[in-house]
Design an enzyme around this catalytic site. Structure first.
Site, PDB file in Angstrom:
ATOM      1  N   LYS A  58     -11.608  -1.638   6.037  1.00 28.26           N
ATOM      2  CA  LYS A  58     -10.234  -1.909   7.015  1.00 28.26           C
ATOM      3  C   LYS A  58     -10.046  -0.762   7.915  1.00 28.26           C
ATOM      4  CE  LYS A  58      -6.707   2.134   6.685  1.00 28.26           C
ATOM      5  NZ  LYS A  58      -6.283   3.089   5.696  1.00 28.26           N
ATOM      6  N   ARG A 117       0.507  10.215   0.038  1.00 28.08           N
ATOM      7  CA  ARG A 117       0.838  11.626   1.479  1.00 28.08           C
ATOM      8  C   ARG A 117       2.709  12.117   0.665  1.00 28.08           C
ATOM      9  NH1 ARG A 117       0.567   8.396   6.965  1.00 28.08           N
ATOM     10  NH2 ARG A 117      -1.611   6.686   6.291  1.00 28.08           N
ATOM     11  N   THR A 143      -4.206   6.346   1.329  1.00 26.86           N
ATOM     12  CA  THR A 143      -5.109   7.270   1.623  1.00 26.86           C
ATOM     13  C   THR A 143      -5.891   8.317   0.887  1.00 26.86           C
ATOM     14  OG1 THR A 143      -2.935   7.822   2.966  1.00 26.86           O
ATOM     15  CG2 THR A 143      -3.988   9.489   2.967  1.00 26.86           C
ATOM     16  N   GLU A 166       0.754  -0.964   0.023  1.00 22.54           N
ATOM     17  CA  GLU A 166      -0.192  -0.163   0.805  1.00 22.54           C
ATOM     18  C   GLU A 166       0.782   1.199   0.205  1.00 22.54           C
ATOM     19  OE1 GLU A 166      -3.193   2.807   2.749  1.00 22.54           O
ATOM     20  OE2 GLU A 166      -2.283   0.438   2.969  1.00 22.54           O
TER      21      GLU A 166
END
Length: 213
Positions: free
Chosen positions: A134, A51, A74, A47
């Protein structure tokens, strides 16, 4: 892609290894050797969090590594979904879930691991058709005891807890019947990535890959 199909794909990815590395990569030059070390250590699902300015290029490079399954973390907006898909991400992860984000992932055929921290959030996603979620932020939301409690009345949902998960507490989560895998960043320490210590990262990956579940 329907929510049911998305969850099926997400379950297949979760089954690849007990830990999905959560990666924040600043330098695209680190992308390929980092992915190679993690895959060699037995952690194929990666993953890459969106960011950093380099994140999409990192996904492009990691997607070239044989045996790797690269996703984008994200995801917050439909634009994130489109950019991640174009960069080569084969799955997405979000800290929460909005209708716009879910719609975008379904339209883009990008399997999503949507985030939930409460029973109500989990039930809303289940109502839409998502059964692989998640659990985030895991430790701040009560940790393994909270996830165990949520699982009791909603056993049809499986989770990948992320947020504060470490080698020390991973077993607490992985031992739960409603946990298929966990997400963690400790397998790729920032100092090891910046110094190019790929052997150390491969060793950490092997330790994580050997965790029972």
């Amino acid at each position: 892609m329907t929510p049911q199909q998305a969850s099926l794909h997400a379950r297949e990815i979760a089954a690849l290894a007990p830990i999905i590395p959560v990666l924040v990569v600043d330098d695209v030059a680190h992308a390929r050797p980092l992915a190679e070390a993690l895959v060699a250590g037995g952690l194929p699902a990666l993953e890459v969090t969106l960011r950093t300015p380099a994140a999409l290029d990192v996904i492009r490079e990691m997607a070239k590594v044989p045996g790797g399954v690269v996703g984008a973390g994200t995801l917050l907006t439909p634009d994130d979904v489109q950019a991640a898909k174009e960069a080569g991400a084969t799955f997405g992860v979000s800290p929460g879930a909005t209708d716009k984000l879910l719609d975008a992932c379904e339209e883009a055929d990008l399997p999503l691991l949507p985030g939930a921290a409460t029973a109500t959030e989990a039930m809303r996603l289940l109502e839409r058709g998502y059964s692989m979620l998640k659990f985030f932020p895991a430790e701040a939301s009560g940790g393994a005891p909270a996830l165990k409690s949520i699982g009791a009345p909603i056993p049809q949902i499986s989770f990948c807890p992320t947020g504060g998960v470490s080698m020390k507490n991973a077993n607490d989560y992985l031992s739960l019947p409603n946990v298929l895998c966990a997400g963690g960043s400790w397998v790729a320490p920032k100092d090891a990535v910046e110094s190019g210590d790929w052997a150390r990262i491969e060793t950490l990956a092997r330790e994580a890959a050997a965790l029972p579940r």
